[in-house]
Scaffold this active site. Structure first.
Site, PDB file in Angstrom:
ATOM      1  N   THR A 156      32.299  28.229  61.647  1.00  0.00           N
ATOM      2  CA  THR A 156      33.388  28.003  62.592  1.00  0.00           C
ATOM      3  C   THR A 156      33.432  29.157  63.587  1.00  0.00           C
ATOM      4  OG1 THR A 156      35.767  27.566  62.843  1.00  0.00           O
ATOM      5  CG2 THR A 156      35.121  29.017  61.015  1.00  0.00           C
ATOM      6  N   SER A 157      33.716  28.793  64.851  1.00  0.00           N
ATOM      7  CA  SER A 157      33.629  29.792  65.930  1.00  0.00           C
ATOM      8  C   SER A 157      34.906  30.601  66.080  1.00  0.00           C
ATOM      9  CB  SER A 157      33.340  29.088  67.268  1.00  0.00           C
ATOM     10  OG  SER A 157      34.452  28.259  67.601  1.00  0.00           O
ATOM     11  N   GLN A 161      37.968  21.875  58.912  1.00  0.00           N
ATOM     12  CA  GLN A 161      38.390  21.435  60.249  1.00  0.00           C
ATOM     13  C   GLN A 161      37.603  20.185  60.627  1.00  0.00           C
ATOM     14  OE1 GLN A 161      38.939  25.110  63.039  1.00  0.00           O
ATOM     15  NE2 GLN A 161      37.332  25.612  61.575  1.00  0.00           N
ATOM     16  N   ASN A 162      36.581  19.872  59.828  1.00  0.00           N
ATOM     17  CA  ASN A 162      35.691  18.760  60.158  1.00  0.00           C
ATOM     18  C   ASN A 162      36.329  17.427  59.795  1.00  0.00           C
ATOM     19  OD1 ASN A 162      33.928  20.774  60.865  1.00  0.00           O
ATOM     20  ND2 ASN A 162      32.734  20.659  58.975  1.00  0.00           N
ATOM     21  N   CYS A 220      47.941  -3.064  64.120  1.00  0.00           N
ATOM     22  CA  CYS A 220      48.172  -2.407  62.838  1.00  0.00           C
ATOM     23  C   CYS A 220      48.290  -3.461  61.734  1.00  0.00           C
ATOM     24  CB  CYS A 220      49.463  -1.584  62.909  1.00  0.00           C
ATOM     25  SG  CYS A 220      50.062  -1.026  61.303  1.00  0.00           S
ATOM     26  N   ASN A 261      28.011  32.526  58.960  1.00  0.00           N
ATOM     27  CA  ASN A 261      27.912  31.850  60.249  1.00  0.00           C
ATOM     28  C   ASN A 261      26.577  32.180  60.913  1.00  0.00           C
ATOM     29  OD1 ASN A 261      29.649  30.102  61.867  1.00  0.00           O
ATOM     30  ND2 ASN A 261      29.393  31.662  63.448  1.00  0.00           N
ATOM     31  N   CYS A 298      48.540   4.186  62.469  1.00  0.00           N
ATOM     32  CA  CYS A 298      49.354   3.418  63.429  1.00  0.00           C
ATOM     33  C   CYS A 298      50.419   4.352  63.997  1.00  0.00           C
ATOM     34  CB  CYS A 298      50.029   2.234  62.717  1.00  0.00           C
ATOM     35  SG  CYS A 298      51.193   1.357  63.798  1.00  0.00           S
ATOM     36  N   CYS A 322      54.158   2.770  63.334  1.00  0.00           N
ATOM     37  CA  CYS A 322      54.876   2.761  62.043  1.00  0.00           C
ATOM     38  C   CYS A 322      54.368   3.830  61.083  1.00  0.00           C
ATOM     39  CB  CYS A 322      54.745   1.363  61.400  1.00  0.00           C
ATOM     40  SG  CYS A 322      53.122   1.034  60.692  1.00  0.00           S
ATOM     41  N   HIS A 333      42.268  18.684  60.136  1.00  0.00           N
ATOM     42  CA  HIS A 333      42.230  18.018  61.448  1.00  0.00           C
ATOM     43  C   HIS A 333      42.013  16.518  61.308  1.00  0.00           C
ATOM     44  CE1 HIS A 333      41.049  22.045  63.544  1.00  0.00           C
ATOM     45  NE2 HIS A 333      42.325  21.994  63.217  1.00  0.00           N
TER      46      HIS A 333
HETATM   47  C1  BV8 Z   1      48.731  23.390  66.552  1.00  0.00           C
HETATM   48  C2  BV8 Z   1      40.109  16.975  66.452  1.00  0.00           C
HETATM   49  C3  BV8 Z   1      51.040  23.899  66.185  1.00  0.00           C
HETATM   50  C4  BV8 Z   1      39.264  16.045  65.692  1.00  0.00           C
HETATM   51  C5  BV8 Z   1      40.312  19.334  66.761  1.00  0.00           C
HETATM   52  C6  BV8 Z   1      47.394  27.369  74.359  1.00  0.00           C
HETATM   53  C7  BV8 Z   1      47.739  26.163  74.915  1.00  0.00           C
HETATM   54  C8  BV8 Z   1      47.851  25.000  74.147  1.00  0.00           C
HETATM   55  C9  BV8 Z   1      47.614  25.034  72.773  1.00  0.00           C
HETATM   56  C10 BV8 Z   1      47.264  26.247  72.235  1.00  0.00           C
HETATM   57  C11 BV8 Z   1      47.156  27.404  73.000  1.00  0.00           C
HETATM   58  N1  BV8 Z   1      46.796  28.418  72.184  1.00  0.00           N
HETATM   59  C12 BV8 Z   1      46.665  27.946  70.918  1.00  0.00           C
HETATM   60  C13 BV8 Z   1      46.968  26.623  70.955  1.00  0.00           C
HETATM   61  C14 BV8 Z   1      46.984  25.720  69.826  1.00  0.00           C
HETATM   62  C15 BV8 Z   1      45.725  24.868  69.818  1.00  0.00           C
HETATM   63  C16 BV8 Z   1      44.483  25.713  70.019  1.00  0.00           C
HETATM   64  O1  BV8 Z   1      44.077  26.434  69.111  1.00  0.00           O
HETATM   65  N2  BV8 Z   1      43.856  25.631  71.204  1.00  0.00           N
HETATM   66  C17 BV8 Z   1      42.680  26.443  71.448  1.00  0.00           C
HETATM   67  C18 BV8 Z   1      41.635  25.636  72.209  1.00  0.00           C
HETATM   68  C19 BV8 Z   1      43.129  27.693  72.200  1.00  0.00           C
HETATM   69  N3  BV8 Z   1      45.701  24.311  68.488  1.00  0.00           N
HETATM   70  C20 BV8 Z   1      46.339  23.149  68.262  1.00  0.00           C
HETATM   71  O2  BV8 Z   1      46.845  22.467  69.116  1.00  0.00           O
HETATM   72  C21 BV8 Z   1      46.425  22.747  66.789  1.00  0.00           C
HETATM   73  N4  BV8 Z   1      47.795  22.423  66.505  1.00  0.00           N
HETATM   74  O3  BV8 Z   1      48.508  24.539  66.871  1.00  0.00           O
HETATM   75  O4  BV8 Z   1      49.988  22.910  66.204  1.00  0.00           O
HETATM   76  C22 BV8 Z   1      51.163  24.409  64.801  1.00  0.00           C
HETATM   77  C23 BV8 Z   1      50.453  25.548  64.386  1.00  0.00           C
HETATM   78  C24 BV8 Z   1      50.619  26.000  63.084  1.00  0.00           C
HETATM   79  C25 BV8 Z   1      51.474  25.327  62.201  1.00  0.00           C
HETATM   80  C26 BV8 Z   1      52.143  24.175  62.639  1.00  0.00           C
HETATM   81  C27 BV8 Z   1      51.991  23.717  63.941  1.00  0.00           C
HETATM   82  C28 BV8 Z   1      45.601  21.517  66.508  1.00  0.00           C
HETATM   83  C29 BV8 Z   1      44.144  21.850  66.702  1.00  0.00           C
HETATM   84  C30 BV8 Z   1      43.289  20.669  66.257  1.00  0.00           C
HETATM   85  C31 BV8 Z   1      42.489  20.168  67.416  1.00  0.00           C
HETATM   86  N5  BV8 Z   1      41.575  19.133  66.944  1.00  0.00           N
HETATM   87  N6  BV8 Z   1      39.545  18.323  66.397  1.00  0.00           N
HETATM   88  C32 BV8 Z   1      37.883  16.098  66.255  1.00  0.00           C
HETATM   89  O5  BV8 Z   1      37.697  15.579  67.362  1.00  0.00           O
HETATM   90  O6  BV8 Z   1      37.025  16.663  65.556  1.00  0.00           O
HETATM   91  S1  BV8 Z   1      39.645  20.877  66.975  1.00  0.00           S
HETATM   92  C33 BV8 Z   1      37.967  20.869  66.861  1.00  0.00           C
HETATM   93  O7  BV8 Z   1      37.610  22.253  66.932  1.00  0.00           O
HETATM   94  C34 BV8 Z   1      37.412  20.397  65.542  1.00  0.00           C
HETATM   95  O8  BV8 Z   1      38.361  20.124  64.546  1.00  0.00           O
HETATM   96  C35 BV8 Z   1      36.557  21.605  65.120  1.00  0.00           C
HETATM   97  O9  BV8 Z   1      36.331  21.649  63.780  1.00  0.00           O
HETATM   98  C36 BV8 Z   1      37.435  22.666  65.601  1.00  0.00           C
HETATM   99  C37 BV8 Z   1      36.973  24.072  65.585  1.00  0.00           C
HETATM  100  O10 BV8 Z   1      35.667  24.126  66.097  1.00  0.00           O
HETATM  101  P1  BV8 Z   1      34.551  24.685  65.077  1.00  0.00           P
HETATM  102  O11 BV8 Z   1      34.591  23.865  63.835  1.00  0.00           O
HETATM  103  O12 BV8 Z   1      34.729  26.157  64.928  1.00  0.00           O
HETATM  104  O13 BV8 Z   1      33.228  24.319  65.859  1.00  0.00           O
HETATM  105  P2  BV8 Z   1      32.565  25.144  67.045  1.00  0.00           P
HETATM  106  O14 BV8 Z   1      31.546  24.256  67.691  1.00  0.00           O
HETATM  107  O15 BV8 Z   1      33.635  25.763  67.877  1.00  0.00           O
HETATM  108  O16 BV8 Z   1      31.796  26.344  66.305  1.00  0.00           O
HETATM  109  C38 BV8 Z   1      30.692  26.057  65.468  1.00  0.00           C
HETATM  110  C39 BV8 Z   1      30.305  27.371  64.814  1.00  0.00           C
HETATM  111  O17 BV8 Z   1      29.247  27.111  63.889  1.00  0.00           O
HETATM  112  C40 BV8 Z   1      29.745  28.391  65.823  1.00  0.00           C
HETATM  113  O18 BV8 Z   1      30.265  29.673  65.505  1.00  0.00           O
HETATM  114  C41 BV8 Z   1      28.233  28.357  65.577  1.00  0.00           C
HETATM  115  O19 BV8 Z   1      27.649  29.623  65.766  1.00  0.00           O
HETATM  116  C42 BV8 Z   1      28.174  27.979  64.122  1.00  0.00           C
HETATM  117  N7  BV8 Z   1      26.953  27.243  63.750  1.00  0.00           N
HETATM  118  C43 BV8 Z   1      26.231  26.357  64.503  1.00  0.00           C
HETATM  119  N8  BV8 Z   1      25.199  25.895  63.764  1.00  0.00           N
HETATM  120  C44 BV8 Z   1      25.280  26.483  62.538  1.00  0.00           C
HETATM  121  C45 BV8 Z   1      26.389  27.338  62.523  1.00  0.00           C
HETATM  122  N9  BV8 Z   1      26.738  28.082  61.455  1.00  0.00           N
HETATM  123  C46 BV8 Z   1      25.953  27.962  60.343  1.00  0.00           C
HETATM  124  N10 BV8 Z   1      24.870  27.158  60.278  1.00  0.00           N
HETATM  125  C47 BV8 Z   1      24.505  26.405  61.358  1.00  0.00           C
HETATM  126  N11 BV8 Z   1      23.412  25.612  61.275  1.00  0.00           N
END
Ligand code: BV8
Length: 230
Positions: free
Chosen positions: A173-174, A88-89, A133, A198, A114, A117, A106
């Site tokens: 991932t959370s 997801q990164n 572009c 995690n 672009c 296009c 992601h």
């Molecule tokens: C989609 C962009 C359809 C780039 C990101 C209600 C309303 C509207 C939408 C929705 C809804 N319900 C669901 C949705 C869909 C929506 C969604 O999920 N919303 C959520 C908020 C409810 N999803 C979408 O819109 C996706 N598209 O669904 O299209 C579809 C579906 C299927 C098939 C076809 C079509 C698109 C989602 C993409 C959004 N873009 N990023 C950027 O800016 O980076 S998301 C963003 O969150 C990043 O990509 C990130 O990777 C991702 C997830 O977060 P995590 O990686 O888990 O990071 P987080 O901080 O949350 O957690 C870190 C974890 O690590 C924690 O658990 C922590 O304890 C742990 N940790 C910390 N330190 C350490 C550690 N673990 C180990 N060692 C450590 N040292």
């Protein structure tokens, strides 16, 4: 030969100094998701969004892979069966560690898109709304990342991989963002052994048969060594 699929999130890059999203001082504590990670936010204020990604692109460029990224690269090169990373990164730390079989569902900070296009090219260090572009010349450039409400990349590779996986691991991932958040449950239903590596309990922890708690740089190398000895 077992097929291993690994989903990674921001937690695997935390020890490389890159912010996560939902930890207390995370990115979503500093910016509203609606303003910087949605197409509507970009349409409203492209300068703000480009600044947000310019800052993260600079941080990611200065970051180095940590022991967890390196262990996963070792797993891919030394494991007899297929190893696929679904990340997801948007940083390039898996590739910098030597991983080759990576799907950036992601998108990636170091690529530009672009939206007029569809042309993609290596992103410049700094992107601005007035950039044009290189293919069509229109002022329609954006970071090549997947925002909320947009379709993730690589679904055509991800779905079959989840169906065929013998082992599915999630690292750092959370479990808050779909469709990735449902992959553990899906892989388990398809017969994979599921393991969550995690720092803390996540929203998806209950979907996993096995849990390894701790920082990725510690728990991932240990798990990889076990995988390679199995
Ligand atoms: C989609 C962009 C359809 C780039 C990101 C209600 C309303 C509207 C939408 C929705 C809804 N319900 C669901 C949705 C869909 C929506 C969604 O999920 N919303 C959520 C908020 C409810 N999803 C979408 O819109 C996706 N598209 O669904 O299209 C579809 C579906 C299927 C098939 C076809 C079509 C698109 C989602 C993409 C959004 N873009 N990023 C950027 O800016 O980076 S998301 C963003 O969150 C990043 O990509 C990130 O990777 C991702 C997830 O977060 P995590 O990686 O888990 O990071 P987080 O901080 O949350 O957690 C870190 C974890 O690590 C924690 O658990 C922590 O304890 C742990 N940790 C910390 N330190 C350490 C550690 N673990 C180990 N060692 C450590 N040292």
């Amino acid at each position: 030969m077992s097929k291993i699929v690994i989903l990674t999130g921001a937690g695997i890059s935390a020890e490389s100094g890159l912010g996560t999203f939902r930890d207390q001082d995370g990115l979503w504590a500093q910016h509203r998701i609606e303003d910087v990670a949605t197409p509507e936010g970009f349409a409203r204020n492209p300068g703000l969004v480009q600044e947000f990604y310019n800052a993260r692109r600079a941080q990611a460029a200065a970051a180095r892979p940590n022991a967890a990224h390196e262990a996963l690269a070792r797993l891919e090169s030394d494991h007899a069966g297929e190893v696929l990373i679904i990340t997801q990164n948007v940083d390039g730390l898996h590739e910098a560690a030597g991983s080759r079989n990576v799907v950036h569902m992601h998108g990636q900070l170091d690529r530009a898109l672009c939206h007029a296009c569809g042309h993609r090219w290596p992103a410049p260090k700094v992107m601005q709304p007035e950039d044009t572009c290189p293919e069509c010349g229109q002022m329609a450039t954006r970071p090549d990342v997947v925002w909320f409400g947009e379709i993730p990349y690589g679904m055509e590779r991800i779905d079959p991989a989840l169906a065929d996986a013998d082992i599915f691991a999630a690292v750092g991932t959370s479990g808050n963002v779909y469709p990735a958040a449902a992959y553990g449950q899906h892989a388990r239903r398809m017969g994979a052994h599921t393991v969550e590596l995690n720092l803390e309990v996540s929203t998806a922890s209950r979907d996993f048969a096995e849990h390894r708690r701790g920082p990725a740089s510690e728990v991932v190398p240990l798990w990889v060594e076990e995988m390679l000895m199995a």
